[in-house]
Scaffold this motif. Structure first.
Motif, PDB file in Angstrom:
ATOM      1  N   GLU A 161      27.384  27.954  35.646  1.00 24.55           N
ATOM      2  CA  GLU A 161      26.621  28.749  36.615  1.00 24.55           C
ATOM      3  C   GLU A 161      27.150  30.181  36.623  1.00 24.55           C
ATOM      4  O   GLU A 161      28.350  30.419  36.678  1.00 24.55           O
ATOM      5  CB  GLU A 161      26.755  28.140  38.011  1.00 24.55           C
ATOM      6  CG  GLU A 161      25.981  28.888  39.086  1.00 24.55           C
ATOM      7  CD  GLU A 161      26.123  28.265  40.455  1.00 24.55           C
ATOM      8  OE1 GLU A 161      25.657  28.881  41.438  1.00 24.55           O
ATOM      9  OE2 GLU A 161      26.699  27.162  40.547  1.00 24.55           O
TER      10      GLU A 161
ATOM     11  N   ARG B 286      22.582  27.647  37.566  1.00 24.18           N
ATOM     12  CA  ARG B 286      23.267  26.371  37.749  1.00 24.18           C
ATOM     13  C   ARG B 286      23.925  25.983  36.431  1.00 24.18           C
ATOM     14  O   ARG B 286      23.723  26.651  35.416  1.00 24.18           O
ATOM     15  CB  ARG B 286      22.270  25.275  38.166  1.00 24.18           C
ATOM     16  CG  ARG B 286      21.188  25.004  37.127  1.00 24.18           C
ATOM     17  CD  ARG B 286      20.274  23.869  37.526  1.00 24.18           C
ATOM     18  NE  ARG B 286      19.253  23.590  36.513  1.00 24.18           N
ATOM     19  CZ  ARG B 286      19.433  22.845  35.436  1.00 24.18           C
ATOM     20  NH1 ARG B 286      20.626  22.279  35.209  1.00 24.18           N
ATOM     21  NH2 ARG B 286      18.466  22.627  34.568  1.00 24.18           N
TER      22      ARG B 286
ATOM     23  N   ASP C 201      15.589  28.116  35.764  1.00 26.98           N
ATOM     24  CA  ASP C 201      17.031  27.867  35.775  1.00 26.98           C
ATOM     25  C   ASP C 201      17.846  29.152  35.696  1.00 26.98           C
ATOM     26  O   ASP C 201      19.076  29.104  35.706  1.00 26.98           O
ATOM     27  CB  ASP C 201      17.423  26.965  34.601  1.00 26.98           C
ATOM     28  CG  ASP C 201      16.762  25.606  34.683  1.00 26.98           C
ATOM     29  OD1 ASP C 201      16.586  25.098  35.799  1.00 26.98           O
ATOM     30  OD2 ASP C 201      16.408  25.054  33.621  1.00 26.98           O
TER      31      ASP C 201
END
Length: 203
Positions: A94, A49, A61
């Motif tokens: 991202e 992201r 993440d």
């Protein structure tokens, strides 16, 4: 009648023959090394992201991808390189690979976040992770001064959703700025300056 015997020279007795053989061998070895290197991959972290400047980095993440980086492999973080006290020193998009240059220690962080209200509507391209300029137009007795840049190269952390009529007229944005710029921004806010968010490169 005198006859001359012609001596036939064997190819392996000629230095040029061995030089040619050596060049062929070197060429084959070079091609093999290049092909072998291109097949070699390294596990590195890829952002799942958009990650904002100053945000704490977590393994959740990222995803691990195998990439052929060659000599540049050391410039990117492998899964075992990520620790709990690291933050992003710049915004990561991202799908972007996590480079060591984009990572710093939380203890050394020089940034913070602050919420500002834009006096005009926000451009459609402004979103979390967008790098923007904060412009101000200081107030006069009647109207405002000519707009000028207050803080350049700041990152949008989030768009603040507010309720009521003011939400449409003065959208609020949380931005990541250097701590050294906080005083100037707060002075502009309390002084009644008209503030505007301008995406980098849109002037």
């Amino acid at each position: 009648m005198t006859t001359h015997t012609r001596i036939r020279r064997t190819p392996w007795g000629d230095a040029r023959f061995w030089i040619g053989v050596a060049l062929v061998v070197l060429s084959v070895v070079g091609v093999w090394l290049i092909v072998n290197a291109s097949r070699s991959t390294t596990p590195v972290l890829q952002a799942d992201r958009t990650i904002i400047t100053g945000e704490a980095l977590s393994s959740s993440d990222f995803r691990v991808v195998e990439v052929s980086l060659g000599a540049a492999a050391d410039a990117y973080l492998a899964p075992q390189d990520l620790t709990a006290d690291q933050i992003a020193t710049r915004a990561l998009s991202e799908g972007e690979l996590l480079s060591s240059a984009a990572v710093g220690d939380a203890a050394d962080a020089r940034t913070t976040t602050i919420v500002v209200e834009s006096s005009v509507g926000l451009p459609a391209r402004v979103a979390p992770g967008t790098v923007v300029e904060l412009w101000q137009a200081p107030p006069l007795e009647e109207g405002f001064e000519e707009p000028r840049i207050l803080v350049a190269d700041v990152t949008v952390a989030s768009l603040v959703e507010e309720e009521g009529m003011m939400a449409q007229d003065r959208p609020a944005v949380e931005i990541v700025i250097d701590r050294a710029d906080v005083s100037a921004v707060l002075s502009a806010i309390t002084g009644g300056a008209a503030l505007s968010i301008v995406p980098m490169g849109s002037r």
